[in-house]
Design an enzyme around this catalytic site. Sequence first.
Site, PDB file in Angstrom:
ATOM      1  CB  VAL A  45      -0.950   0.009   1.209  1.00 58.78           C
ATOM      2  CG1 VAL A  45      -1.752   1.303   1.234  1.00 58.78           C
ATOM      3  CG2 VAL A  45      -1.871  -1.181   1.155  1.00 58.78           C
ATOM      4  CB  ALA A  46       1.883   3.566   1.819  1.00 57.20           C
ATOM      5  CG  MET A  47       8.580   1.947   1.560  1.00 58.52           C
ATOM      6  SD  MET A  47       8.617   0.721   2.908  1.00 58.52           S
ATOM      7  CE  MET A  47      10.100   1.253   3.768  1.00 58.52           C
ATOM      8  CG  ASN A  92      10.692   4.774   0.295  1.00 60.19           C
ATOM      9  OD1 ASN A  92      11.342   3.921   0.889  1.00 60.19           O
ATOM     10  ND2 ASN A  92       9.871   4.473  -0.692  1.00 60.19           N
ATOM     11  CG  HIS A 144       1.143   3.833   9.207  1.00 63.93           C
ATOM     12  ND1 HIS A 144       0.973   3.276  10.450  1.00 63.93           N
ATOM     13  CD2 HIS A 144       2.196   3.185   8.646  1.00 63.93           C
ATOM     14  CE1 HIS A 144       1.881   2.319  10.637  1.00 63.93           C
ATOM     15  NE2 HIS A 144       2.643   2.251   9.541  1.00 63.93           N
ATOM     16  CD  GLU A 145       3.375   4.785   5.017  1.00 67.78           C
ATOM     17  OE1 GLU A 145       4.571   4.599   5.271  1.00 67.78           O
ATOM     18  OE2 GLU A 145       2.507   3.916   5.185  1.00 67.78           O
ATOM     19  CG  HIS A 192       6.737   4.643   9.468  1.00 67.86           C
ATOM     20  ND1 HIS A 192       7.334   3.807  10.386  1.00 67.86           N
ATOM     21  CD2 HIS A 192       5.741   3.911   8.880  1.00 67.86           C
ATOM     22  CE1 HIS A 192       6.735   2.627  10.362  1.00 67.86           C
ATOM     23  NE2 HIS A 192       5.761   2.666   9.464  1.00 67.86           N
ATOM     24  CD  GLU A 240       5.493  -0.989  10.093  1.00 61.94           C
ATOM     25  OE1 GLU A 240       4.422  -0.385  10.177  1.00 61.94           O
ATOM     26  OE2 GLU A 240       6.353  -0.729   9.239  1.00 61.94           O
TER      27      GLU A 240
HETATM   28 ZN   LIG Z   1       4.313   1.276   9.003  1.00 59.64          ZN
END
Ligand SMILES: [Zn+2]
Length: 619
Positions: free
Chosen positions: A305-307, A309, A332-333, A336, A355
């Site tokens: 779904v997503a990263m 970076n 959520h990203e 991070h 996570e």
């Molecule tokens: Zn995550």
Amino acid sequence: MAELQRPTLCCCRKVLTVPGNKSCEGGRGLARCRPVDVASASNFHSFKLRHFHLDLHLNFAVKRMTGWQVLELTPVQPGVQSLILDTHPSLLIHSVDCKVPGASGAPDVFLSLTYRIEPFTDYGSSLNISLPAAVIRPHRAFRVTIRYTTTDGPAIWWLDAELTCGQTRPLVFTQGHSVCNRSFFPCFDTPAVKSTYSATVRVPEGVTVLMSASRSAYSKQDRVFQFSMEYPVPAYLVALVAGDLQHADIGPRSRVWAEPCILTCAVSKLGGSVERWLNVAEGLFGPYVWGRYDIVFLPPSFPIVAMENPCLTFIISSILESQEFLLIDVIHEIAHGWFGNAVTNATWEEMWLSEGLATYAQRRITTEAYGDSFTCLETVFRLDALHRQMRLLGDNNPVSKLQAKFEPGLEFERWLNGCGPPLCEPDLSAGRALTGPVQHLCDLWGVDAPDPQVISTFDLSSWSTFQTVLFLDRLLDRSPLPQEVMSLLSSCYSALLDGMNAEVQIRWLQIVVRNSFYPDLPRVRSFLHKHTSRMYTVPLYEDLCGGVMKCFAVEVFYQTQARLHPNLRRTLQQILFQSSALNTSTAPSLLATPPSAPSSPTDPPANGTIALRDVNVSA
Ligand SMILES: [Zn+2]
């Protein structure tokens, strides 16, 4: 284990392969691997990696990256005789050179180094470079240059034009997490080693390159992009995407990048929100240290779904039609940026810290921005998914532990190392105003078909996506349902759900398939013709093949396979043919697939153990 043949849609789309089957981590952050999966683990403590530079030419015609990497290293221990890096069979090393600055005014020393590549795991190799003892000294910096070519390893996804949203130009992106970037460049493939990096990327005209970097520049005349990441990052957070990409600013430090055909939609969905979320996060956790927070939308072939970076979140364009999921995934990203990227777990076994803390931070942000009810609703349906996965995994399954190893006897030994769901669950009563109607409607859909008049008082069109998803997930858990209940469900909801987003539709269609409800099968077909991302296709195909609709699945697969990424095509082939007399070698002729079986992140582990490659973390 029979139930494992019917995995549900993963709550977080973080697909965990368990021995013999696929399931999901249930949002519990079960990413882990054996430390021995990192070849460089035996020596990265011997060096300080200050910086590395990539100089790459991207050739779309032959799907190849060629160039070199320069590592700036300082031995921190005496007697260092070799440098061991993680690499991959898809990465061809041409030469390794070394430059040692001359001491006390003496000229620099240039040496060609010998090296050997040895098999290490089924998804990686060990690059062992011999260092000249006569010139390598503790605390004396030196440079190693590795010339190499890399093709279609697990980190690098080449998309032909027809696999992109615009279908006019090819596109390539990388996905480093978990241990894939060793096929992008030789590295210490562990979160323990962080460094700054820079890159020079040469591409054909008309191609835009983006990287997870804090600074970038472009020379149109030379068609060269320059990048610099001034903050130390682990190897898995180095990411690149190149294709027909355009941008629009959506805030003082944020812009959206996307193919031109989806840029307007992406901007309209996020405009104004991202800066608000960043501000809320800064109020909770302190300054955002990365400078930029940009987002690039990738075609449906993006495997997760997503990263997160740094400076540039990668996110799948399929999520655009599901506003609440888009919101949660971007928040959520953003989280991070503090948890996972700024502060990083030391080993792959401890990815649950990244996570877990990012999920906690995400919910703190949504509580501030959208209130307790919204956050509790989102948590309720994630928690349902967690319990669903625990049931699928079975009691005492070791993958349900937060962490595989810990010093025993400590206070929270059982919490950390015990199997099963969490020992205690949060109080989610603040979300009752939103979850109450869902539970009420679920209760009405008991064993028997309920009174349609009573049911009609619940207006699903006014519900949020998360409410509808929670309702459908709970119906999915009860499947198979009596046929008269399915008929009434279909007459009440099928047409309505047809007009809703893909996250809602996938759940309803899984109910349709698991109940073998043929009248709604055309909806399954049209959904699979429209959606080509892994997160929507794999669950439906697995359900179709787990039931009595395998012939239908094969038919739809043949109709749509030309629009599927080769990796997804291979995964679906395995689903379609692995459990029957047919297999991929005897199946009717399918489109050619690349012979890189070890590179698929969803291939089951050969030795029956859980390895890092099998944990496909989205974020
Ligand atoms: Zn995550």
